[in-house]
Write an enzyme that holds these catalytic residues in place. Structure first.
Site, PDB file in Angstrom:
ATOM      1  N   GLY A  22       0.803  -1.223   0.000  1.00  0.00           N
ATOM      2  CA  GLY A  22       0.000   0.000   0.000  1.00  0.00           C
ATOM      3  C   GLY A  22       0.834   1.271   0.000  1.00  0.00           C
ATOM      4  N   GLY A  23       0.106   2.387   0.096  1.00  0.00           N
ATOM      5  CA  GLY A  23       0.740   3.705   0.055  1.00  0.00           C
ATOM      6  C   GLY A  23       1.738   3.907   1.180  1.00  0.00           C
TER       7      GLY A  23
ATOM      8  N   GLY B 298       2.748   1.135   3.158  1.00  0.00           N
ATOM      9  CA  GLY B 298       3.521  -0.107   3.243  1.00  0.00           C
ATOM     10  C   GLY B 298       4.767  -0.110   2.382  1.00  0.00           C
TER      11      GLY B 298
ATOM     12  NE  ARG C 238      -6.683  10.295  11.818  1.00  0.00           N
ATOM     13  CZ  ARG C 238      -6.698  11.623  11.892  1.00  0.00           C
ATOM     14  NH1 ARG C 238      -7.787  12.251  12.299  1.00  0.00           N
ATOM     15  NH2 ARG C 238      -5.612  12.321  11.575  1.00  0.00           N
TER      16      ARG C 238
ATOM     17  CG  ASN D 199      -9.495   0.315   7.805  1.00  0.00           C
ATOM     18  OD1 ASN D 199      -9.638  -0.261   6.725  1.00  0.00           O
ATOM     19  ND2 ASN D 199      -8.936   1.509   7.893  1.00  0.00           N
TER      20      ASN D 199
ATOM     21  CB  SER E 247      -5.053  -0.142  10.422  1.00  0.00           C
ATOM     22  OG  SER E 247      -4.087  -0.973   9.837  1.00  0.00           O
TER      23      SER E 247
ATOM     24  CG  ASP F 149      -0.880  12.504  15.865  1.00  0.00           C
ATOM     25  OD1 ASP F 149      -1.355  12.916  14.793  1.00  0.00           O
ATOM     26  OD2 ASP F 149      -1.305  11.501  16.459  1.00  0.00           O
TER      27      ASP F 149
ATOM     28  NE  ARG G 270       0.391  15.127   9.951  1.00  0.00           N
ATOM     29  CZ  ARG G 270      -0.489  14.166   9.786  1.00  0.00           C
ATOM     30  NH1 ARG G 270      -1.237  13.749  10.810  1.00  0.00           N
ATOM     31  NH2 ARG G 270      -0.660  13.610   8.602  1.00  0.00           N
TER      32      ARG G 270
ATOM     33  CG  HIS H 144      -3.875   9.086  15.100  1.00  0.00           C
ATOM     34  ND1 HIS H 144      -3.012  10.111  14.800  1.00  0.00           N
ATOM     35  CD2 HIS H 144      -4.248   8.563  13.911  1.00  0.00           C
ATOM     36  CE1 HIS H 144      -2.859  10.203  13.503  1.00  0.00           C
ATOM     37  NE2 HIS H 144      -3.601   9.277  12.924  1.00  0.00           N
TER      38      HIS H 144
HETATM   39  N1  LIG Z   1      -1.630   6.065  12.442  1.00  0.00           N
HETATM   40  C1  LIG Z   1      -1.433   7.054  11.593  1.00  0.00           C
HETATM   41  O1  LIG Z   1      -0.885   8.096  11.959  1.00  0.00           O
HETATM   42  C2  LIG Z   1      -1.820   6.903  10.157  1.00  0.00           C
HETATM   43  C3  LIG Z   1      -1.297   7.788   9.192  1.00  0.00           C
HETATM   44  C4  LIG Z   1      -1.650   7.614   7.860  1.00  0.00           C
HETATM   45  C5  LIG Z   1      -2.540   6.580   7.489  1.00  0.00           C
HETATM   46  N2  LIG Z   1      -3.012   5.751   8.447  1.00  0.00           N
HETATM   47  C6  LIG Z   1      -3.908   4.637   8.095  1.00  0.00           C
HETATM   48  O2  LIG Z   1      -3.148   3.583   7.503  1.00  0.00           O
HETATM   49  C7  LIG Z   1      -4.002   2.771   6.705  1.00  0.00           C
HETATM   50  C8  LIG Z   1      -3.351   2.482   5.351  1.00  0.00           C
HETATM   51  O3  LIG Z   1      -3.196   3.653   4.617  1.00  0.00           O
HETATM   52  P1  LIG Z   1      -2.550   3.617   3.137  1.00  0.00           P
HETATM   53  O4  LIG Z   1      -2.529   5.003   2.647  1.00  0.00           O
HETATM   54  O5  LIG Z   1      -1.310   2.814   3.131  1.00  0.00           O
HETATM   55  O6  LIG Z   1      -3.705   2.808   2.350  1.00  0.00           O
HETATM   56  P2  LIG Z   1      -3.556   1.982   0.977  1.00  0.00           P
HETATM   57  O7  LIG Z   1      -4.929   1.696   0.501  1.00  0.00           O
HETATM   58  O8  LIG Z   1      -2.622   2.685   0.062  1.00  0.00           O
HETATM   59  O9  LIG Z   1      -2.832   0.631   1.436  1.00  0.00           O
HETATM   60  C9  LIG Z   1      -3.473  -0.268   2.284  1.00  0.00           C
HETATM   61  C10 LIG Z   1      -2.993  -1.648   1.937  1.00  0.00           C
HETATM   62  O10 LIG Z   1      -3.610  -2.556   2.836  1.00  0.00           O
HETATM   63  C11 LIG Z   1      -3.847  -3.733   2.097  1.00  0.00           C
HETATM   64  N3  LIG Z   1      -4.812  -4.596   2.767  1.00  0.00           N
HETATM   65  C12 LIG Z   1      -6.162  -4.533   2.777  1.00  0.00           C
HETATM   66  N4  LIG Z   1      -6.670  -5.565   3.473  1.00  0.00           N
HETATM   67  C13 LIG Z   1      -5.618  -6.289   3.906  1.00  0.00           C
HETATM   68  C14 LIG Z   1      -5.492  -7.486   4.671  1.00  0.00           C
HETATM   69  N5  LIG Z   1      -6.550  -8.144   5.135  1.00  0.00           N
HETATM   70  N6  LIG Z   1      -4.251  -7.945   4.916  1.00  0.00           N
HETATM   71  C15 LIG Z   1      -3.153  -7.279   4.458  1.00  0.00           C
HETATM   72  N7  LIG Z   1      -3.214  -6.162   3.736  1.00  0.00           N
HETATM   73  C16 LIG Z   1      -4.433  -5.674   3.456  1.00  0.00           C
HETATM   74  C17 LIG Z   1      -4.308  -3.259   0.723  1.00  0.00           C
HETATM   75  O11 LIG Z   1      -4.200  -4.285  -0.242  1.00  0.00           O
HETATM   76  C18 LIG Z   1      -3.355  -2.097   0.505  1.00  0.00           C
HETATM   77  O12 LIG Z   1      -2.190  -2.502  -0.190  1.00  0.00           O
HETATM   78  C19 LIG Z   1      -5.319   3.542   6.614  1.00  0.00           C
HETATM   79  O13 LIG Z   1      -6.244   2.984   7.511  1.00  0.00           O
HETATM   80  C20 LIG Z   1      -4.954   4.940   7.052  1.00  0.00           C
HETATM   81  O14 LIG Z   1      -6.025   5.660   7.583  1.00  0.00           O
HETATM   82  C21 LIG Z   1      -2.675   5.893   9.759  1.00  0.00           C
HETATM   83  O1  LIG Z   2      -5.719  11.547   8.501  1.00  0.00           O
HETATM   84  C1  LIG Z   2      -5.758  10.379   8.141  1.00  0.00           C
HETATM   85  O2  LIG Z   2      -6.814   9.843   7.758  1.00  0.00           O
HETATM   86  C2  LIG Z   2      -4.501   9.553   8.119  1.00  0.00           C
HETATM   87  C3  LIG Z   2      -3.693   9.670   9.365  1.00  0.00           C
HETATM   88  O3  LIG Z   2      -4.411   9.324  10.505  1.00  0.00           O
HETATM   89  C4  LIG Z   2      -3.021  11.005   9.524  1.00  0.00           C
HETATM   90  O4  LIG Z   2      -3.008  11.536  10.634  1.00  0.00           O
HETATM   91  O5  LIG Z   2      -2.443  11.497   8.540  1.00  0.00           O
END
Ligand SMILES: NC(=O)c1ccc[n+]([C@@H]2O[C@H](COP(=O)([O-])OP(=O)(O)OC[C@H]3O[C@@H](n4cnc5c(N)ncnc54)[C@H](O)[C@@H]3O)[C@@H](O)[C@H]2O)c1
Ligand SMILES: O=C(O)C[C@H](O)C(=O)O
Length: 349
Positions: free
Chosen positions: A45-46, A48, A121, A128, A152, A184, A187, A211
């Site tokens: 993913g983005g 990953g 979120r 999720n 996630s 956080d 930032r 978060h």
């Molecule tokens: N904690 C934080 O600060 C923070 C920051 C940014 C994003 N996020 C969260 O991270 C998550 C992922 O964001 P992203 O931009 O990488 O999304 P994305 O869609 O680009 O990538 C997500 C990946 O998860 C995979 N996936 C889906 N179901 C799965 C499963 N059962 N097993 C394994 N992989 C699986 C998808 O195939 C995809 O490659 C989102 O929920 C987003 O909100 C959290």
């Molecule tokens: O804002 C979002 O949905 C992704 C992540 O939690 C963030 O803080 O960037």
């Protein structure tokens, strides 16, 4: 919070060494550290993909396991050509999940859907929550002793989901489960240093709570180095930190949320956890099981060590503005926690 410095040093060294001989490149790996297997779940993913790359650059990682439902063989082949020590394996699809997890010391979970403009979120919960539940069930079965870094969203609920799944399987150790809130902190450091013209490498700002929106509470009264801030500046910095994720979601205009800064933040936190496991204690902010407020999960400074969380640190003194922010966030955070608990165990009260 020295971890961010070492990732920066590592990146710098890697870029430099890429232009030099293979022998010099190999110097960036440490031979004295123990073997550490790290898995990234959601690795195609983005977040990953760049996170997988950053973990491949980390000399504390000896075995890197990249898992996703699809696309990981390509990502793994690509990352495996980077000339650092860690071995890389890609696993695609549920049938491969056990192999991906076996022997892991640390599992990082950025699997799941990201926000689009107009979403909270919590709107991600529907999809999720089930993804996280499934992955944590597999962790309980195949690497129950691993540290888990939950990325996630909604983190405020996905961490309680993970805790309940591990409890159901009798593998729960609250010291080993972390909601990653490092972005956080990253930032808050950036915004504070830019506003006040401070060298960002010397800046620290604790961020507590959770978060999402107002549950993200940066403590600028505890920022270092300490400089005078007006009430208006504190309010603007606080709001920008709370809305940092939304700022990126809007700028990406439907193409997802923060990925690159999150990969950076996730790599910093993972490295801090690995250092702790290797006996190098350090202090980071993270969303963990906690008794420093009346909420069962709360983000605050924690001391990381060989067992994961060695100590959850008290909040310290808060300004009146922060105290009000703390009181204001509790209802939302409590309800997100309960939603997570109820998802796994509906009879929970
Ligand atoms: N904690 C934080 O600060 C923070 C920051 C940014 C994003 N996020 C969260 O991270 C998550 C992922 O964001 P992203 O931009 O990488 O999304 P994305 O869609 O680009 O990538 C997500 C990946 O998860 C995979 N996936 C889906 N179901 C799965 C499963 N059962 N097993 C394994 N992989 C699986 C998808 O195939 C995809 O490659 C989102 O929920 C987003 O909100 C959290
Ligand atoms: O804002 C979002 O949905 C992704 C992540 O939690 C963030 O803080 O960037």
């Amino acid at each position: 919070m020295a971890a961010r410095r070492s990732v920066a040093v590592l990146l710098k060294r890697s870029v430099v060494s890429a232009a030099k001989s293979p022998a010099q490149t190999r110097c960036i790996s440490s031979s004295s550290s123990p073997r550490r297997k790290v898995a990234v779940l959601g690795a195609a993913g983005g977040i990953g993909q760049p996170l997988g790359l950053l973990m491949k650059l980390n000399p504390l990682v000896t075995d890197l396991s990249l898992y996703d439902i699809a696309g990981t063989p390509g990502v793994a082949a690509d990352i495996s050509h980077v000339d650092t020590t860690a071995t890389v394996e890609g696993f695609a699809g549920e049938a491969d999940l056990a192999k991906a997890l076996k022997g892991c010391d640390l599992v990082i979970i950025p699997a799941g859907v990201p926000r689009k403009p107009g979403m909270t979120r919590d709107d991600l919960f529907k999809i999720n929550a089930g993804i996280v539940k499934g992955l944590c069930t597999a962790i309980a079965e195949h690497c129950p002793g691993a540290l888990v870094n939950m990325i996630s969203n909604p983190v405020n609920s996905t961490v309680p989901i993970a805790a309940e799944v591990f409890k159901l399987h009798g593998t729960y150790d609250s010291r080993k489960l972390f909601g990653v809130t490092t972005l956080d902190v990253v930032r808050a450091r950036t915004f504070y240093s830019v506003l006040k013209g401070l060298p960002v490498r010397e800046v620290n700002v604790p961020v507590v709570g959770g978060h999402a929106g107002i549950t993200i509470l940066p403590l600028f009264s505890q920022a270092s180095p300490k400089v005078q801030l007006t009430d208006e500046e504190i309010e603007a910095l606080t709001k920008r930190t709370q809305d940092g994720g939304t700022e990126v979601v809007q700028a990406k205009a439907g193409k997802g949320s923060a990925t690159l800064s999150m990969a950076y933040a996730g790599a910093l936190f993972a490295e801090a956890c690995l250092k702790g496991l290797n006996g190098v204690e350090n202090i980071q902010c993270s969303y963990v099981a906690s008794d420093i407020t009346n909420l069962p999960f709360f983000s605050s400074k924690v001391r990381l060590g060989r067992n994961g969380v060695e100590e959850v640190l008290e909040l310290g003194s808060l300004s009146d503005y922060e105290q009000k922010g703390l009181e204001a966030l509790k209802e939302e955070l409590q309800s997100s926690i309960q939603k997570g608990l109820d998802f796994v165990k509906p009879q929970h009260t």
